[in-house]
Design a protein around this motif. Structure first.
Motif, PDB file in Angstrom:
ATOM      1  N   HIS A  81       0.836  -1.203   0.000  1.00 16.72           N
ATOM      2  CA  HIS A  81       0.000   0.000   0.000  1.00 16.72           C
ATOM      3  C   HIS A  81       0.871   1.253   0.000  1.00 16.72           C
ATOM      4  CE1 HIS A  81      -2.551   3.162   1.879  1.00 16.72           C
ATOM      5  NE2 HIS A  81      -3.495   2.605   1.145  1.00 16.72           N
ATOM      6  N   ALA A  82       1.932   1.266   0.826  1.00 16.17           N
ATOM      7  CA  ALA A  82       2.808   2.433   0.886  1.00 16.17           C
ATOM      8  C   ALA A  82       3.555   2.646  -0.428  1.00 16.17           C
ATOM      9  CB  ALA A  82       3.801   2.280   2.035  1.00 16.17           C
ATOM     10  N   ALA A  83       3.989   1.566  -1.074  1.00 19.01           N
ATOM     11  CA  ALA A  83       4.704   1.689  -2.337  1.00 19.01           C
ATOM     12  C   ALA A  83       3.821   2.280  -3.426  1.00 19.01           C
ATOM     13  CB  ALA A  83       5.236   0.321  -2.765  1.00 19.01           C
ATOM     14  N   LEU A  84       2.590   1.809  -3.515  1.00 21.05           N
ATOM     15  CA  LEU A  84       1.676   2.336  -4.533  1.00 21.05           C
ATOM     16  C   LEU A  84       1.333   3.795  -4.246  1.00 21.05           C
ATOM     17  CD1 LEU A  84      -0.689  -0.752  -4.942  1.00 21.05           C
ATOM     18  CD2 LEU A  84       1.157  -0.020  -6.468  1.00 21.05           C
ATOM     19  N   SER A  85       1.170   4.159  -2.978  1.00 23.96           N
ATOM     20  CA  SER A  85       0.881   5.550  -2.626  1.00 23.96           C
ATOM     21  C   SER A  85       2.061   6.449  -2.976  1.00 23.96           C
ATOM     22  CB  SER A  85       0.559   5.660  -1.127  1.00 23.96           C
ATOM     23  OG  SER A  85      -0.585   4.909  -0.790  1.00 23.96           O
ATOM     24  N   ALA A  86       3.291   5.992  -2.679  1.00 23.74           N
ATOM     25  CA  ALA A  86       4.477   6.794  -2.987  1.00 23.74           C
ATOM     26  C   ALA A  86       4.621   7.017  -4.483  1.00 23.74           C
ATOM     27  CB  ALA A  86       5.716   6.112  -2.426  1.00 23.74           C
ATOM     28  N   GLN A  87       4.329   5.992  -5.281  1.00 24.48           N
ATOM     29  CA  GLN A  87       4.423   6.165  -6.728  1.00 24.48           C
ATOM     30  C   GLN A  87       3.409   7.183  -7.230  1.00 24.48           C
ATOM     31  OE1 GLN A  87       5.278   2.965 -10.028  1.00 24.48           O
ATOM     32  NE2 GLN A  87       3.082   2.979  -9.662  1.00 24.48           N
ATOM     33  N   GLY A  88       2.258   7.277  -6.569  1.00 23.42           N
ATOM     34  CA  GLY A  88       1.287   8.292  -6.946  1.00 23.42           C
ATOM     35  C   GLY A  88       1.790   9.698  -6.692  1.00 23.42           C
ATOM     36  N   HIS A  89       2.581   9.883  -5.629  1.00 20.28           N
ATOM     37  CA  HIS A  89       3.139  11.202  -5.322  1.00 20.28           C
ATOM     38  C   HIS A  89       4.345  11.526  -6.199  1.00 20.28           C
ATOM     39  CE1 HIS A  89       0.743  12.184  -1.730  1.00 20.28           C
ATOM     40  NE2 HIS A  89       0.777  10.895  -1.459  1.00 20.28           N
ATOM     41  N   ASN A  90       5.144  10.522  -6.542  1.00 18.70           N
ATOM     42  CA  ASN A  90       6.384  10.742  -7.294  1.00 18.70           C
ATOM     43  C   ASN A  90       6.571   9.583  -8.258  1.00 18.70           C
ATOM     44  OD1 ASN A  90       8.956  11.181  -8.253  1.00 18.70           O
ATOM     45  ND2 ASN A  90       9.889  11.507  -6.236  1.00 18.70           N
ATOM     46  N   PRO A  91       6.084   9.699  -9.489  1.00 19.24           N
ATOM     47  CA  PRO A  91       6.136   8.561 -10.428  1.00 19.24           C
ATOM     48  C   PRO A  91       7.542   8.072 -10.746  1.00 19.24           C
ATOM     49  CG  PRO A  91       4.620  10.259 -11.204  1.00 19.24           C
ATOM     50  CD  PRO A  91       5.385  10.856 -10.061  1.00 19.24           C
ATOM     51  N   ASP A  92       8.568   8.905 -10.602  1.00 19.31           N
ATOM     52  CA  ASP A  92       9.931   8.528 -10.972  1.00 19.31           C
ATOM     53  C   ASP A  92      10.762   8.015  -9.798  1.00 19.31           C
ATOM     54  OD1 ASP A  92       9.498   9.290 -13.636  1.00 19.31           O
ATOM     55  OD2 ASP A  92       9.960  11.388 -13.166  1.00 19.31           O
ATOM     56  N   ILE A  93      10.194   7.949  -8.618  1.00 18.63           N
ATOM     57  CA  ILE A  93      10.967   7.562  -7.446  1.00 18.63           C
ATOM     58  C   ILE A  93      11.329   6.077  -7.507  1.00 18.63           C
ATOM     59  CG2 ILE A  93       8.977   6.931  -6.021  1.00 18.63           C
ATOM     60  CD1 ILE A  93      10.403   8.196  -3.631  1.00 18.63           C
ATOM     61  N   ARG A  94      12.522   5.740  -7.029  1.00 19.37           N
ATOM     62  CA  ARG A  94      12.963   4.354  -6.920  1.00 19.37           C
ATOM     63  C   ARG A  94      12.444   3.794  -5.601  1.00 19.37           C
ATOM     64  NH1 ARG A  94      14.482  -0.353  -9.414  1.00 19.37           N
ATOM     65  NH2 ARG A  94      16.044  -1.482  -8.205  1.00 19.37           N
ATOM     66  N   ILE A  95      11.689   2.701  -5.669  1.00 17.57           N
ATOM     67  CA  ILE A  95      11.070   2.118  -4.484  1.00 17.57           C
ATOM     68  C   ILE A  95      11.619   0.715  -4.249  1.00 17.57           C
ATOM     69  CG2 ILE A  95       8.897   1.454  -3.388  1.00 17.57           C
ATOM     70  CD1 ILE A  95       7.475   3.454  -5.175  1.00 17.57           C
ATOM     71  N   VAL A  96      12.136   0.472  -3.073  1.00 24.15           N
ATOM     72  CA  VAL A  96      12.602  -0.855  -2.657  1.00 24.15           C
ATOM     73  C   VAL A  96      11.811  -1.222  -1.408  1.00 24.15           C
ATOM     74  CG1 VAL A  96      14.532  -2.228  -1.817  1.00 24.15           C
ATOM     75  CG2 VAL A  96      14.895  -0.547  -3.634  1.00 24.15           C
ATOM     76  N   PHE A  97      11.104  -2.339  -1.450  1.00 24.40           N
ATOM     77  CA  PHE A  97      10.264  -2.712  -0.322  1.00 24.40           C
ATOM     78  C   PHE A  97      10.527  -4.156   0.074  1.00 24.40           C
ATOM     79  CE2 PHE A  97       8.083  -3.175  -4.292  1.00 24.40           C
ATOM     80  CZ  PHE A  97       7.383  -4.365  -4.231  1.00 24.40           C
ATOM     81  N   ARG A  98      10.452  -4.388   1.379  1.00 22.80           N
ATOM     82  CA  ARG A  98      10.694  -5.715   1.931  1.00 22.80           C
ATOM     83  C   ARG A  98       9.427  -6.544   1.827  1.00 22.80           C
ATOM     84  NH1 ARG A  98      11.430  -6.713   8.257  1.00 22.80           N
ATOM     85  NH2 ARG A  98       9.170  -6.550   8.048  1.00 22.80           N
ATOM     86  N   MET A  99       9.583  -7.769   1.300  1.00 19.94           N
ATOM     87  CA  MET A  99       8.443  -8.682   1.143  1.00 19.94           C
ATOM     88  C   MET A  99       8.867 -10.069   1.579  1.00 19.94           C
ATOM     89  SD  MET A  99       5.640  -7.259  -0.168  1.00 19.94           S
ATOM     90  CE  MET A  99       4.793  -8.576  -1.014  1.00 19.94           C
ATOM     91  N   PHE A 100       8.039 -10.703   2.414  1.00 18.22           N
ATOM     92  CA  PHE A 100       8.304 -12.098   2.747  1.00 18.22           C
ATOM     93  C   PHE A 100       7.828 -13.012   1.625  1.00 18.22           C
ATOM     94  CE2 PHE A 100       6.969 -16.172   4.534  1.00 18.22           C
ATOM     95  CZ  PHE A 100       8.158 -16.578   5.112  1.00 18.22           C
ATOM     96  N   ASN A 101       6.657 -12.724   1.084  1.00 18.72           N
ATOM     97  CA  ASN A 101       6.107 -13.497  -0.031  1.00 18.72           C
ATOM     98  C   ASN A 101       6.762 -13.003  -1.321  1.00 18.72           C
ATOM     99  OD1 ASN A 101       4.539 -14.671  -2.069  1.00 18.72           O
ATOM    100  ND2 ASN A 101       2.667 -14.575  -0.852  1.00 18.72           N
ATOM    101  N   GLN A 102       7.815 -13.665  -1.753  1.00 20.05           N
ATOM    102  CA  GLN A 102       8.572 -13.196  -2.905  1.00 20.05           C
ATOM    103  C   GLN A 102       7.779 -13.299  -4.205  1.00 20.05           C
ATOM    104  OE1 GLN A 102      12.277 -15.557  -1.996  1.00 20.05           O
ATOM    105  NE2 GLN A 102      13.242 -13.599  -2.439  1.00 20.05           N
ATOM    106  N   ARG A 103       6.932 -14.296  -4.322  1.00 19.84           N
ATOM    107  CA  ARG A 103       6.136 -14.418  -5.543  1.00 19.84           C
ATOM    108  C   ARG A 103       5.170 -13.235  -5.675  1.00 19.84           C
ATOM    109  NH1 ARG A 103       5.200 -18.207  -9.263  1.00 19.84           N
ATOM    110  NH2 ARG A 103       3.153 -18.273 -10.306  1.00 19.84           N
ATOM    111  N   LEU A 104       4.537 -12.862  -4.573  1.00 17.29           N
ATOM    112  CA  LEU A 104       3.680 -11.682  -4.591  1.00 17.29           C
ATOM    113  C   LEU A 104       4.501 -10.435  -4.872  1.00 17.29           C
ATOM    114  CD1 LEU A 104       0.974 -10.265  -4.131  1.00 17.29           C
ATOM    115  CD2 LEU A 104       1.464 -10.303  -1.660  1.00 17.29           C
ATOM    116  N   GLY A 105       5.708 -10.376  -4.311  1.00 20.33           N
ATOM    117  CA  GLY A 105       6.576  -9.233  -4.571  1.00 20.33           C
ATOM    118  C   GLY A 105       6.918  -9.084  -6.042  1.00 20.33           C
TER     119      GLY A 105
END
Length: 627
Positions: A81-105
């Protein structure tokens, strides 16, 4: 930086020290976890407190002008949710997020314009599993498994030498990724081994190593050649720079280069071979757990002896083996038809008095066997029910005990299981996410809130080969290690520790032990991903971390027209493989050092943390200059 946990702490250090970028940290509570320590770090521009990552919180940290966003805390759902919200504020930002479920990631990555999903537990788990087995961890690249070998374990088909000046009595002298022109001398040293050890230049044999333990590497003398325990990555000097880079101008070093370490490749991850005879013995012992009570064994053996004697009487009277087996089985099940008084009076009964006695004996003994068979059936069916993990059997031997089924513990248990190593897990929380994962693999789990000593006894500590304590609390992990060593002085212990001083005291106190830090192993990969570089994994060279990264040459990339001379940095970066456009194959140690890269090419590099940061900075500067 969104998060105040251990990974956030290490990642901030990585960014401000090696990449020299300003960092703003968003935490839920600036007084908890690692937030107070993060606030004191030089290079941190600000620490902002918000309970959750909302649009208001993102605007408070100026997400619209940020270069990158790291989400290293919270659940998978919160980070998505935070990653999608951040992309809405800044479409060019580089986003790295921690995910336990790698397939979903992987699926979420495709929804983001410039994002990467990483798992800290997946990055660190191989190091914990390898430490439990007393061997170096490996990184899979292009179908090969890269690992670091030392001294006489180095083979002629090595990829490159990654360290020299390896002196186990003074690990601060290690020099990583030495210059190419010294390779011939190192390879010659590696091959010139005699009965008394390696040969120094000039034909003088190196004296044997002194006895005793090394305070920060106490388990090194116990490891076989080439299987030395990897780095204690908690050394502050190695972590913050001075010991990680070698100064050629320093003349206080040893006169000879000491030992060496080389990068080698295996076609497949080596499994732990377990013979069929051992597995059969374990299975037979496991079956005996239904008869562990001495009184129960006495009753069952007496009943079995009575059945065999009665069977012999029946066979002697009738001389028909098939009929004897048939009537005995019916008697055991209580289904035989007894002789009626009228039949006996008329002389039409099925047998004499001894046959009747034998049948009665078999029927009574069948009453004893029936509950045991029922118990076995109930246990087998019940252990497969959802939420009911299987307990370790009496035949569990030579296994690894994993304490804690969080993200890291679950991945360590699964990886050991895939290598063919018997595993037993321990977990206090019945709602832990890892219970379902290990249950699906048939891995036994010991659960409960009883004393730790009792839980370890149920986990068959006496017969185990290693214990891996990977809970989120340093004190709990050390307690498990000390309790395990008390119950089994020969067991190898691997402990998850964040605190550097704690780790040094741990090494100084225990032998045949190793400590690892999840955040220390994962932070370089997260930092590189924030800068647009993919780190395939980390390898330990004693106290130092070697990163294996893969870079793809895209249209407009500053990598275009560069060659190996331009990319390699002695002591920092070494190109180990090149993949050409339209070819899925990697060429290891590609000899042409002057060939320039073209769009679609790939390169695989071995780099130190600072070396990869310098390479990234150089490429970014060239890209900025071109634009």
């Amino acid at each position: 930086m969104c998060g105040g946990n251990a990974l956030a702490h290490r990642l901030v250090l990585e960014l401000v020290e090696h990449y020299e970028v300003p960092v703003v940290v968003l935490v839920a509570d600036r007084t908890r976890d690692h937030a107070p320590q993060i606030e004191q770090l030089p290079g941190v521009s600000a620490v902002v407190e918000y309970a959750t990552i909302t649009d208001e919180a993102l605007r408070a940290v100026s997400i619209g002008t940020a270069r990158g966003l790291a989400l290293v805390e919270g659940s998978d759902q919160d980070n998505i949710h935070a990653a999608l919200s951040a992309q809405g504020h800044n479409p060019d930002i580089r986003i790295v997020f921690r995910m336990f479920n790698q397939r979903l990631g992987d699926h979420i990555e495709r929804l983001l314009k410039n994002g990467a999903a990483l798992s800290g537990s997946a990055t660190a788990a191989p190091a914990f599993a390898a430490a439990a087995l007393g061997r170096p961890n490996s990184v899979e690249v292009g179908g090969r498994f890269l690992h670091v070998a030392f001294d006489d374990a180095i083979t002629p088909d090595r990829i490159c030498v990654v360290a020299d000046h390896v002196d186990r009595q003074d690990l601060s002298r290690i020099r990583l990724l030495p210059e190419q022109q010294e390779f011939a001398e190192f390879v010659k040293l590696a091959r010139e081994f005699g009965d008394d050890g390696p040969v120094r230049p000039g034909g003088v044999r190196r004296p044997p190593e002194r006895s005793g333990t090394i305070p920060e590497q106490a388990d090194a003398p116990q490891d076989p050649p080439g299987r030395h325990d990897p780095a204690n990555e908690h050394d502050p000097a190695a972590e913050h720079g001075p010991a990680n880079e070698y100064d050629p101008a320093d003349e206080s070093g040893p006169a000879d280069p000491g030992g060496i370490a080389a990068l080698q490749a295996l076609p497949m991850e080596p499994r732990e071979p377990i013979s069929w005879a051992r597995r059969l013995r374990w299975r037979l012992l496991d079956t005996m757990r239904f008869f562990t009570s001495a009184r129960m064994r006495l009753v069952l053996l007496t009943a079995l002896a009575a059945v065999l004697m009665a069977f012999g009487v029946l066979w002697y009277l009738n001389r028909d083996f098939g009929w004897t087996v048939y009537i005995s089985l019916l008697d055991l099940a209580g289904a035989a038809q007894p002789d009626q008084l009228a039949d006996i009076a008329n002389g039409t009964g099925t047998g004499g008095i001894w046959q009747r006695v034998a049948q009665v004996v078999i029927t009574v003994c069948g009453i004893t066997f029936a509950p045991v068979a029922t118990a076995i059936a109930v246990e087998v069916l019940g252990s497969g029910r959802r939420g009911q993990p299987r307990n370790p059997g009496a035949g569990t031997r030579d296994h690894v005990i994993v304490v804690g089924l969080g993200n890291v513990g679950t991945r360590v248990a699964v990886q050991l299981h895939q290598l063919g190593v018997p595993v037993v897990c321990m977990e206090r929380d019945p709602q832990a996410r890892g219970i379902g994962a290990v249950r699906a693999l048939g891995i036994p789990v010991v659960m409960g809130d009883g004393p730790l000593e009792q839980q370890l006894r149920r986990a068959r500590l006496r017969y185990s080969r290693a214990l891996v304590a990977v809970s989120g609390d340093d004190a709990t992990n050390v307690e498990a290690a000390l309790e395990a060593r008390h119950g089994n002085p020969d067991v190898r212990v691997v402990v998850r520790l964040f605190d550097d001083d704690f780790a040094r005291h741990f090494y100084a106190t225990l032998d045949n032990a190793a400590s690892r830090s999840v955040s220390y192993l994962a932070a370089p990969a997260f930092a590189a991903a924030l800068m647009g570089r993919e780190v395939r994994g980390t390898l330990s060279v004693f106290r130092h971390v070697l990163l294996i990264a893969e870079l793809t040459v895209e249209d407009g990339s500053p990598l275009i027209d560069l060659n190996r001379h331009d990319l390699e940095d002695p002591g920092g970066v070494r190109v180990i493989a090149v993949g050409f456009a339209r070819s899925p194959r990697l060429d290891w140690n590609f000899p042409d050092r002057t060939r320039r890269l073209a769009p679609g090419d790939r390169i695989v590099v071995a780099a130190t943390r600072s070396g990869l940061a310098r390479l990234n900075t150089t490429l970014v500067e060239e890209e900025t200059a071109d634009s």
